[in-house]
Scaffold this active site. Structure first.
Site, short mmCIF file in Angstrom:
data_model
loop_
_atom_site.label_atom_id
_atom_site.label_comp_id
_atom_site.label_asym_id
_atom_site.label_seq_id
_atom_site.Cartn_x
_atom_site.Cartn_y
_atom_site.Cartn_z
N SER A 238 0.79 -1.24 0.00
CA SER A 238 0.00 0.00 0.00
C SER A 238 0.82 1.29 0.00
CB SER A 238 -0.96 0.01 1.20
OG SER A 238 -0.24 0.00 2.42
N LYS A 283 -5.22 3.79 9.09
CA LYS A 283 -4.21 4.64 8.47
C LYS A 283 -4.59 6.11 8.57
CE LYS A 283 -2.65 1.03 5.33
NZ LYS A 283 -2.42 0.59 3.94
#
Length: 341
Positions: A238, A283
């Site tokens: 990611s 996140k």
């Protein structure tokens, strides 16, 4: 007196038993939560997170932070309950993170390989965006394919059936358009020397009726510009988008961040397509706690992100690299940008 002691012991024994069980017995869950976040324009352990060599670098201020998810395993009952109620963590079945039949070491190695692949894709995406030279190299040549006696791992493809090769997709398109049994010309470069060969295509193993060379093409960067990524012990794919933006920012005039704290996430492929990731809510929390005001969100994660956006964090919807760069430039110019709201 004896009756009072007996009553006290009767009350304490269940409490002590619960305390022992809660401290010792592990639950079949892991806790996901905010992980470390790193400025891809900065340093880590004394090295540039994204180290670009072989070109004149431009000044790059502000933050372009990649974000991660923490995973806590081997939780006892008390740990699980405490993390569940703190509002920043979520519990998921352990099998979702560590599938049955795979050891934790197996999963960690797979995640690390995905991270390495994301670095390679980030470099290529940046090179393609900046029109820097790339090449198609053979990552593998099948032992039983038609090219086995002609091509080798590491050969650089120049043309296939007269078609100039720029990307791995070019190879697939050139070969698939020719019927099995047809002999085609291949120009390749080995040890810096250009060579020509003819290879007769075989039928693809999937019986699609298309031609087959038995090679695995891999796009690589080429030329004086070299990129190294210096974050160890990180897993998953990611970080691709933020790594790519860091390379572009260091090689172009102006600050993509505008001197602000930008964070984000998303996979990326060499063509610049931004893909979805897991753990978006954690996140975002990590980014906001570190001071981020803007967060780049893969388009496929937008609905999930919009439902749990930390206060004060602007979400920017990103579908591809070109869109991400344009959005950052528009933010700096005070213009509206695509959002997840």
């Amino acid at each position: 007196m004896n009756r009072r002691i007996f009553t006290l012991l009767a009350a304490l024994i269940p409490i002590l038993t619960l305390g022992i069980v809660g401290s010792v017995v592990t639950v079949p869950f892991v806790a996901l939560g905010p992980g470390p976040t790193f400025n891809t324009l900065g340093e880590f352990d004394g090295k540039q997170v994204v180290d670009v060599q072989g070109a004149e670098l431009k000044s790059a201020s502000g933050n372009l932070n990649m974000t991660t998810v923490s995973v806590r395993d081997q939780l006892n009952i008390f740990d699980a309950f405490r993390l569940w109620i703190d509002g920043e963590h979520g519990l998921v079945p352990r099998a979702e993170v560590y599938p049955p039949g795979q050891t934790r070491d197996d999963v960690d190695k797979s995640n690390q390989q995905q991270f390495k692949d994301s670095e390679d894709s980030a470099e290529l995406a940046a090179f393609n965006y900046l029109k820097l030279p790339t090449a198609v190299q053979l990552a593998n040549v099948s032992d039983d394919g038609p090219a086995k006696d002609v091509l080798r791992k590491g050969d650089e493809l120049v043309t296939v059936d007269g078609k100039h090769i720029v990307t791995a997709k070019d190879v697939v398109a050139a070969v698939s358009s020719v019927k099995p049994g047809t002999t085609i010309g291949v120009v390749f470069r080995r040890d810096g020397v250009e060579q020509t060969a003819e290879i007769t295509l075989a039928p693809r193993p999937d019986d699609s009726g298309k031609g087959y060379l038995g090679i695995t093409p891999d796009e690589i960067s080429k030329g004086p510009v070299k990129v190294a990524f210096n974050l160890g012990e990180i897993g998953g794919p990611s970080a691709g988008l933020m790594f790519t933006l860091a390379v572009i920012d260091k090689l172009t005039t102006g600050d993509l961040s505008g001197g602000k704290f930008i964070a984000g996430t998303g996979t990326i492929d060499p063509d610049g397509k931004v893909g979805p990731i897991g753990g978006i809510q954690y996140k975002m929390i990590a980014a906001r706690e570190k001071g981020a005001e803007t967060f780049l969100v893969p388009a496929a994660n937008c609905n999930e992100a919009a439902q749990r956006t930390p206060a004060g964090l602007r979400l920017v919807k990103v579908e591809n690299l070109t869109g991400a760069v344009q959005s950052l430039e528009d933010i700096n110019a005070g213009k509206d940008v695509p959002s997840c709201g």
